[in-house]
Design a protein around this motif. Sequence first.
Motif, PDB file in Angstrom:
ATOM      1  N   TYR A   1       6.240  12.682   7.335  1.00 19.34           N
ATOM      2  CA  TYR A   1       5.644  11.382   7.602  1.00 19.34           C
ATOM      3  C   TYR A   1       4.476  11.442   8.584  1.00 19.34           C
ATOM      4  CZ  TYR A   1       9.584  10.111   4.840  1.00 19.34           C
ATOM      5  OH  TYR A   1      10.489  10.043   3.813  1.00 19.34           O
TER       6      TYR A   1
ATOM      7  N   PHE B   1       2.093  11.947   5.184  1.00 11.74           N
ATOM      8  CA  PHE B   1       2.231  11.104   4.000  1.00 11.74           C
ATOM      9  C   PHE B   1       2.331   9.630   4.364  1.00 11.74           C
ATOM     10  CE2 PHE B   1       3.476  15.050   2.084  1.00 11.74           C
ATOM     11  CZ  PHE B   1       3.207  14.913   0.733  1.00 11.74           C
TER      12      PHE B   1
ATOM     13  N   GLN C   1       3.527   6.185   2.240  1.00 11.61           N
ATOM     14  CA  GLN C   1       4.318   6.001   1.031  1.00 11.61           C
ATOM     15  C   GLN C   1       4.398   4.538   0.627  1.00 11.61           C
ATOM     16  OE1 GLN C   1       8.517   6.881   1.267  1.00 11.61           O
ATOM     17  NE2 GLN C   1       8.522   6.578   3.481  1.00 11.61           N
ATOM     18  N   THR C   2       4.578   4.349  -0.677  1.00 14.43           N
ATOM     19  CA  THR C   2       4.762   2.994  -1.190  1.00 14.43           C
ATOM     20  C   THR C   2       6.232   2.622  -1.066  1.00 14.43           C
ATOM     21  OG1 THR C   2       5.237   3.690  -3.462  1.00 14.43           O
ATOM     22  CG2 THR C   2       2.911   3.298  -2.882  1.00 14.43           C
TER      23      THR C   2
ATOM     24  N   LEU D   1       2.367   9.064  -1.197  1.00 12.24           N
ATOM     25  CA  LEU D   1       3.576   9.248  -2.000  1.00 12.24           C
ATOM     26  C   LEU D   1       3.877   7.936  -2.700  1.00 12.24           C
ATOM     27  CD1 LEU D   1       6.284  10.594  -2.838  1.00 12.24           C
ATOM     28  CD2 LEU D   1       7.163   9.943  -0.605  1.00 12.24           C
TER      29      LEU D   1
ATOM     30  N   ASN E   1       6.457   5.998  -4.553  1.00 18.84           N
ATOM     31  CA  ASN E   1       7.880   5.905  -4.883  1.00 18.84           C
ATOM     32  C   ASN E   1       8.016   4.992  -6.092  1.00 18.84           C
ATOM     33  OD1 ASN E   1       9.010   7.429  -2.637  1.00 18.84           O
ATOM     34  ND2 ASN E   1       8.230   5.790  -1.373  1.00 18.84           N
TER      35      ASN E   1
END
Length: 124
Positions: A17, A20, A22-23, A45, A47
């Motif tokens: 993290y 990245f 992320q969704t 990322l 998801n």
Amino acid sequence: MESCTTMSCPEGLFYTYDHFQQTNWNDNTCNLKGNPTPSERGFLLMNHWINNERDLPSEKNAKEFNTFDSLLKRFKLCKERLPSVVAVDFWDVGDVLSFVKEVNLNRGGGDTTAAEAIAHTQGK
């Protein structure tokens, strides 16, 4: 920055993290989860799954959600950033592998639906 000392990092990706963004999962948007500053993270990322009513992975949902069209639609929603990684439940259900293969083969352009999605995220 978030790191493995404050969050549980996926096995094999040390300090995930820190690198990245992320969704969210359990939806079909490209809304970001957690710290909403994508410029600070090098990778996105995506998801891409919907859990069942008990909040568990669902092969039934994967059959609908892992189609090429569903993946393409979600990919196009990520207008500002090209997803680096696509995370799914049941990778062997639906069109996940063919979608990712096409996206990877067409990152430099091309004449396919995945190339269209790439161009869309890059503002072309």
